[in-house]
Design a protein around this motif. Structure first.
Motif, PDB file in Angstrom:
ATOM      1  N   GLU A   1       0.835  -1.199   0.000  1.00 26.40           N
ATOM      2  CA  GLU A   1       0.000   0.000   0.000  1.00 26.40           C
ATOM      3  C   GLU A   1       0.868   1.247   0.000  1.00 26.40           C
ATOM      4  OE1 GLU A   1      -2.234   0.751   3.520  1.00 26.40           O
ATOM      5  OE2 GLU A   1      -3.191   2.512   2.640  1.00 26.40           O
ATOM      6  N   GLU A   2       1.875   1.249   0.868  1.00 25.00           N
ATOM      7  CA  GLU A   2       2.754   2.417   0.943  1.00 25.00           C
ATOM      8  C   GLU A   2       3.485   2.632  -0.365  1.00 25.00           C
ATOM      9  OE1 GLU A   2       5.108   1.625   4.386  1.00 25.00           O
ATOM     10  OE2 GLU A   2       3.648   2.537   5.730  1.00 25.00           O
TER      11      GLU A   2
ATOM     12  N   ASN B   1       0.681   3.726  -3.251  1.00 25.97           N
ATOM     13  CA  ASN B   1       0.109   5.075  -3.180  1.00 25.97           C
ATOM     14  C   ASN B   1       1.191   6.141  -3.028  1.00 25.97           C
ATOM     15  OD1 ASN B   1       0.764   5.404  -0.504  1.00 25.97           O
ATOM     16  ND2 ASN B   1      -1.284   5.077   0.268  1.00 25.97           N
ATOM     17  N   ARG B   2       2.422   5.714  -3.154  1.00 19.37           N
ATOM     18  CA  ARG B   2       3.576   6.624  -3.271  1.00 19.37           C
ATOM     19  C   ARG B   2       3.864   7.456  -2.041  1.00 19.37           C
ATOM     20  NH1 ARG B   2       5.164   6.321  -9.044  1.00 19.37           N
ATOM     21  NH2 ARG B   2       3.707   4.734  -9.693  1.00 19.37           N
ATOM     22  N   ILE B   3       3.309   7.062  -0.902  1.00 24.34           N
ATOM     23  CA  ILE B   3       3.673   7.820   0.295  1.00 24.34           C
ATOM     24  C   ILE B   3       5.073   7.415   0.727  1.00 24.34           C
ATOM     25  CG2 ILE B   3       2.806   6.224   2.066  1.00 24.34           C
ATOM     26  CD1 ILE B   3       1.731   8.757   3.498  1.00 24.34           C
TER      27      ILE B   3
ATOM     28  N   GLU C   1       7.886   7.565  -0.637  1.00 20.02           N
ATOM     29  CA  GLU C   1       9.001   8.486  -0.866  1.00 20.02           C
ATOM     30  C   GLU C   1       9.060   9.569   0.207  1.00 20.02           C
ATOM     31  OE1 GLU C   1      11.212  10.180  -4.800  1.00 20.02           O
ATOM     32  OE2 GLU C   1       9.528   8.819  -4.959  1.00 20.02           O
TER      33      GLU C   1
ATOM     34  N   LEU D   1       8.014   9.051   3.266  1.00 23.26           N
ATOM     35  CA  LEU D   1       8.449   8.358   4.486  1.00 23.26           C
ATOM     36  C   LEU D   1       9.951   8.126   4.488  1.00 23.26           C
ATOM     37  CD1 LEU D   1       5.580   5.735   4.834  1.00 23.26           C
ATOM     38  CD2 LEU D   1       5.842   7.886   6.060  1.00 23.26           C
TER      39      LEU D   1
ATOM     40  N   ILE E   1      18.018   9.159   0.505  1.00 23.05           N
ATOM     41  CA  ILE E   1      17.206   7.965   0.257  1.00 23.05           C
ATOM     42  C   ILE E   1      18.083   6.919  -0.418  1.00 23.05           C
ATOM     43  CG2 ILE E   1      15.263   7.046  -1.070  1.00 23.05           C
ATOM     44  CD1 ILE E   1      13.923   9.792  -0.711  1.00 23.05           C
TER      45      ILE E   1
ATOM     46  N   TYR F   1      10.914  17.700   1.947  1.00 23.37           N
ATOM     47  CA  TYR F   1      10.951  17.122   0.602  1.00 23.37           C
ATOM     48  C   TYR F   1       9.549  16.803   0.120  1.00 23.37           C
ATOM     49  CZ  TYR F   1      11.819  13.522  -2.971  1.00 23.37           C
ATOM     50  OH  TYR F   1      11.816  12.761  -4.111  1.00 23.37           O
TER      51      TYR F   1
ATOM     52  N   PRO G   1       8.057  14.979  -2.910  1.00 24.40           N
ATOM     53  CA  PRO G   1       8.411  14.205  -4.102  1.00 24.40           C
ATOM     54  C   PRO G   1       7.426  14.458  -5.244  1.00 24.40           C
ATOM     55  CG  PRO G   1       7.820  12.758  -2.268  1.00 24.40           C
ATOM     56  CD  PRO G   1       7.514  14.142  -1.844  1.00 24.40           C
TER      57      PRO G   1
ATOM     58  N   GLU H   1       6.192  12.048  -7.289  1.00 26.14           N
ATOM     59  CA  GLU H   1       5.175  11.002  -7.143  1.00 26.14           C
ATOM     60  C   GLU H   1       4.823  10.937  -5.670  1.00 26.14           C
ATOM     61  OE1 GLU H   1       3.731   9.354  -9.358  1.00 26.14           O
ATOM     62  OE2 GLU H   1       5.016   9.297 -11.132  1.00 26.14           O
ATOM     63  N   ARG H   2       3.775  11.621  -5.279  1.00 24.66           N
ATOM     64  CA  ARG H   2       3.501  11.683  -3.853  1.00 24.66           C
ATOM     65  C   ARG H   2       2.124  11.110  -3.565  1.00 24.66           C
ATOM     66  NH1 ARG H   2       4.623  16.889  -5.925  1.00 24.66           N
ATOM     67  NH2 ARG H   2       2.748  17.995  -6.534  1.00 24.66           N
ATOM     68  N   GLY H   3       1.994  10.584  -2.369  1.00 25.73           N
ATOM     69  CA  GLY H   3       0.711  10.011  -1.995  1.00 25.73           C
ATOM     70  C   GLY H   3       0.501  10.134  -0.511  1.00 25.73           C
ATOM     71  N   LEU H   4      -0.681   9.737  -0.088  1.00 27.10           N
ATOM     72  CA  LEU H   4      -1.015   9.726   1.332  1.00 27.10           C
ATOM     73  C   LEU H   4      -1.751   8.419   1.599  1.00 27.10           C
ATOM     74  CD1 LEU H   4      -2.379  13.367   1.564  1.00 27.10           C
ATOM     75  CD2 LEU H   4      -0.279  12.594   2.618  1.00 27.10           C
ATOM     76  N   TYR H   5      -1.870   8.065   2.882  1.00 30.10           N
ATOM     77  CA  TYR H   5      -2.663   6.884   3.224  1.00 30.10           C
ATOM     78  C   TYR H   5      -4.123   7.223   2.971  1.00 30.10           C
ATOM     79  CZ  TYR H   5       1.437   5.161   5.700  1.00 30.10           C
ATOM     80  OH  TYR H   5       2.685   4.726   6.017  1.00 30.10           O
ATOM     81  N   LYS H   6      -4.744   6.464   2.067  1.00 25.63           N
ATOM     82  CA  LYS H   6      -6.092   6.827   1.631  1.00 25.63           C
ATOM     83  C   LYS H   6      -7.138   6.690   2.725  1.00 25.63           C
ATOM     84  CE  LYS H   6      -5.659   6.091  -3.311  1.00 25.63           C
ATOM     85  NZ  LYS H   6      -4.217   5.776  -3.324  1.00 25.63           N
TER      86      LYS H   6
ATOM     87  N   LEU I   1       7.364  12.127  12.303  1.00 23.57           N
ATOM     88  CA  LEU I   1       8.501  11.460  11.657  1.00 23.57           C
ATOM     89  C   LEU I   1       9.641  12.439  11.435  1.00 23.57           C
ATOM     90  CD1 LEU I   1       7.116   9.077   8.879  1.00 23.57           C
ATOM     91  CD2 LEU I   1       8.090   8.474  11.083  1.00 23.57           C
TER      92      LEU I   1
END
Lengths: 413, 312
Positions: free
Chosen positions: A176-177, A180-182, A184, A186, B52, B77, B79, B81-86, B100
């Motif tokens: 999942e991480e 959904n690209r989180i 990077e 983290l 990284i 930072y 990025p 390609e960025r995302g979050l926990y849906k 963090l």
């Protein structure tokens, strides 16, 4: 999930018991005594009533009759020892064995008379040896290895379930991480290794807590359900039946009590502090070993569909361990039990079964070796996994195979 | 003073070179454009700065000190390609990400309250990410990047997915942060924003730096020595008079007026051109053609790919 689990388990168990009980409504058995030998010879029980006739019932007559079962005792029963039981609804094994026992007893009486043997003499001749097993170095107490191993098997089952359920959860979490690209964000805050271990350790404690709750809640709910609906008279009858002679029966105070005594004896024999400590150790050790590899799989792939080829080889040793465990119950000290209780990929399951029996000073080294190997094992899998994980989580849109992963393993840091 | 100094960074993968001996420095409190075509090596470099991945060789200095693990807390930072926990509530998620980066829970909450109010997200605190529009999720991501007030911000395509209003909002925020002392590295293909807000740039192509400098200087350097003349009058006489020292690139007629693009050759100056023009034409307007960053980008990358020409 936490609450639903125990409710479902307790609910299903109670339902099964309840349905089982509704099956044990009174069974009317008509005995067609063509041999004219066994009329009135059967003992009714609370749930099984016998009726007798000498005339054969036609199929339709039986179909319309209030009888549930029809036992045909043919004329040559004494020679051929064969009888047919016709049913409208397939009877339970308990009913079958009750009827069969009654017929055995009745025919024995007939044969005694035919051979002019006194009933009393026969009871004295008839023998059922109770074989007690003793370790020659420890002759004080009778061994109960198989029974104890069965208790261990219960713990093994929990470990097996836990690893399968939660290691897959680790894999899903990692995936999942990644997808959904989180990831990077983290890994710009924490090292990939920290992130991976955080996930594994976190889920380990979630799992431990959840299982603890499950066990407590299921036990509580079951006892509530049981007090409401659960009584099992038929099972008691069968045990009584299986006691061969009245003399023997007297010797054992009562079957229920002797059963309880065995259980108490078993509980007494298990070293619970060791068992609990080792349970938690193998629980966590096995989980760490497997979930690290599952985490690596989650990091390597882009989608659930791609996990198949990697998950299979990981679950095989686990399932294999479970099968070995079933054999280990029957032969707790066989060489395959010993080997697989030491081998780290199967030890979390197999060792639990052996632990219930405890170890003698002679065999203690096997437990120590197993513990050391499991620790080395999960350090090794974690090390492997961290290499795959580090490269995998930032690799997108690439169909990853074993060859590719082998390359990642050989990357420098 | 330099905020960040990149020295001789190289990174090779099995089949290709991502970065080859790249060196540059980023001035403190400036907005620095890290530009380049897709696959040029920008993301590799950004990941190395964020620790990284690590470089095969070379060193990076932050505030003149070798970059170390604890510097993570001073870098923000975002990025590409960025995302979050849906499935996670955005408030909780933002707190987690802030923690963090080393913020305490209470600090994180009070700072988040400020930013959520500022960006009209306050009502969304308890909503899940999957309920958010893309633009809102982008805002949340931006907030979590700047929340811990890092000295160095690395933004990879921060404007992608934003409507013009939000783009402007983020742009102003970046300028604001610079004013407060933050150094910003901006990696983007949006050349308008580079022109508007970047002080300096490097342009990376095929693992190498092919262009670097101040935006204003680069524009001067890349100007084609070309002027647009707007006039009325006899075109033929004028074009004949231009002869070999000028190159008439393009003419356009707009009503009575003619616009001519004229490139000066052979050391001729604008004055020389005007002298000729005045004799033939009625001049309305003249201005120099200054290249856009977009044109500079394309020119530089194309010239790089023709080995005969070498960029100064």
């Amino acid at each position: 999930m936490t609450l639903l689990g125990p409710i479902l388990i307790a609910g299903f168990l109670s339902l099964a018991i309840y349905l089982g009980m509704s099956d044990s409504s009174v069974q009317n058995v008509v005995v067609v005594d063509q041999a004219k030998l066994v009329t009135k010879a059967f003992k009714d029980s609370e749930f099984i009533k016998f009726f007798y006739t000498n005339e054969t019932l036609s199929d339709s007559a039986f179909g319309e009759s209030p009888y549930n079962l029809m036992l045909i005792v043919n004329e040559h029963i004494v020679e051929n020892n064969k009888a047919h039981l016709y049913y409208k609804k397939y009877p339970s094994v308990n009913v079958q064995s009750y009827v069969s026992n009654q017929l055995d007893n009745a025919l024995e009486q007939v044969k005694l008379k035919l051979n002019n043997i006194d009933d009393k003499v026969y009871s004295e001749i008839r023998t059922a040896v109770i074989l007690g097993l003793f370790d020659y170095k420890d002759q004080e107490v009778e061994s109960r290895k198989v029974e104890l191993a069965t208790v261990g098997f219960f713990f093994a089952l929990i470990i097996y379930m836990f690893i399968l359920l939660y290691a897959v959860q680790v894999m899903r979490g990692v995936m999942e991480e990644k997808t959904n690209r989180i990831i990077e964000i983290l890994v710009s805050s924490v090292r990939p290794f920290q992130l991976m271990m955080g996930k594994i350790v976190g889920i380990a404690f979630v799992g431990l807590t959840q299982f603890l709750l499950w066990i407590l809640l299921t036990t509580a709910l079951m006892s509530v359900f049981q007090s409401m609906i659960f009584t099992d008279p038929l099972a008691g009858e069968i045990i009584a039946q299986q006691q061969i002679s009245p003399e023997l029966q007297k010797e054992l105070i009562s079957p229920e009590q002797s059963k309880a005594a065995v259980i108490l004896d078993l509980i007494d024999r298990i070293n619970f502090p060791l068992m609990t400590g080792m349970f938690i150790f193998y629980f966590l050790g096995g989980f760490l070993l497997y979930s690290a590899l599952f985490a690596a799989v989650g990091a390597a792939v882009d989608s659930e569909a791609d996990t198949q080829q990697f998950v299979m080889p990981l679950t095989i040793p686990l399932i294999f361990g479970f099968i070995i465990g079933e054999f280990a119950v029957l032969n707790p000290e066989g060489s395959s039990s010993v080997f697989f209780s030491i081998f780290p990929f199967t030890s979390p399951v197999v060792m639990m079964i052996r632990l219930a029996n405890g170890f003698t000073p002679d065999t203690m080294w096997q437990l120590y070796l197993s513990i050391i190997l499991l620790i080395l094992g999960f350090i090794f899998t974690t090390w492997i996994a961290s290499k795959v994980y580090r490269v995998g989580i930032l690799m997108y849109g690439k169909k990853v195979g074993y060859k590719e992963i082998w390359k990642w393993l050989r990357y420098g840091s | 003073m330099d905020k960040l100094r990149i020295e001789h960074i190289s990174k090779h993968y099995r089949n290709h070179t991502a970065l080859e001996d790249v060196s540059f420095s980023v001035k403190s409190q400036s907005i620095f454009g890290l530009l380049g075509p897709n696959g040029a090596g920008k993301t590799s470099l950004i990941r190395i700065i964020n620790q990284i991945t690590s470089a095969d060789s070379g060193q990076i200095f932050l505030d003149d000190k070798l970059l170390s693990e604890k510097d993570i807390a001073n870098i923000g930072y975002l990025p590409e390609e960025r995302g979050l926990y849906k499935k996670m509530k955005i408030g909780e998620q933002a707190i987690y990400l802030a923690q963090l980066k080393g913020l305490s829970r209470n600090d994180a909450i009070s700072k988040l309250k400020y930013w959520f109010d500022k960006y009209d997200l306050a009502n969304w605190w308890d909503k899940k990410v999957e309920e958010l529009s893309k633009g809102m999720a982008q805002k949340v991501q931006f907030i979590t990047t700047v929340l811990h007030e890092p000295d160095l911000l690395i933004l990879d395509e921060p404007f992608s997915g934003f409507d013009p209003i939000n783009t402007n909002l983020i742009k102003n925020e970046i300028l604001d942060l610079r004013k407060k002392g933050t150094t910003v590295i901006l990696s983007t293909h949006n050349m308008n924003s580079v022109e508007e807000i970047c002080d300096d740039i490097v342009l990376i192509d095929n693992a190498n730096i092919i262009l670097e400098g101040k935006v204003s200087e680069l524009k001067q350097r890349f100007k084609p020595n070309q002027f647009e003349l707007t006039f009325k009058g006899n075109m033929i006489g004028f074009t004949n008079a231009l002869w070999t020292n000028y190159d008439l690139v393009e003419t356009k007629k707009e009503g009575d007026l003619i616009k001519a693009n004229i490139k000066l050759l052979n050391d001729k100056s604008l004055n020389d051109l005007l002298k000729i023009a005045i004799d033939h034409l009625e001049i309305h307007e003249v201005h120099e053609q200054i290249p856009s960053m977009n044109e500079i980008f394309i020119t530089a990358v194309e010239q790089k790919n023709e080995p005969a020409e070498i960029i100064a």
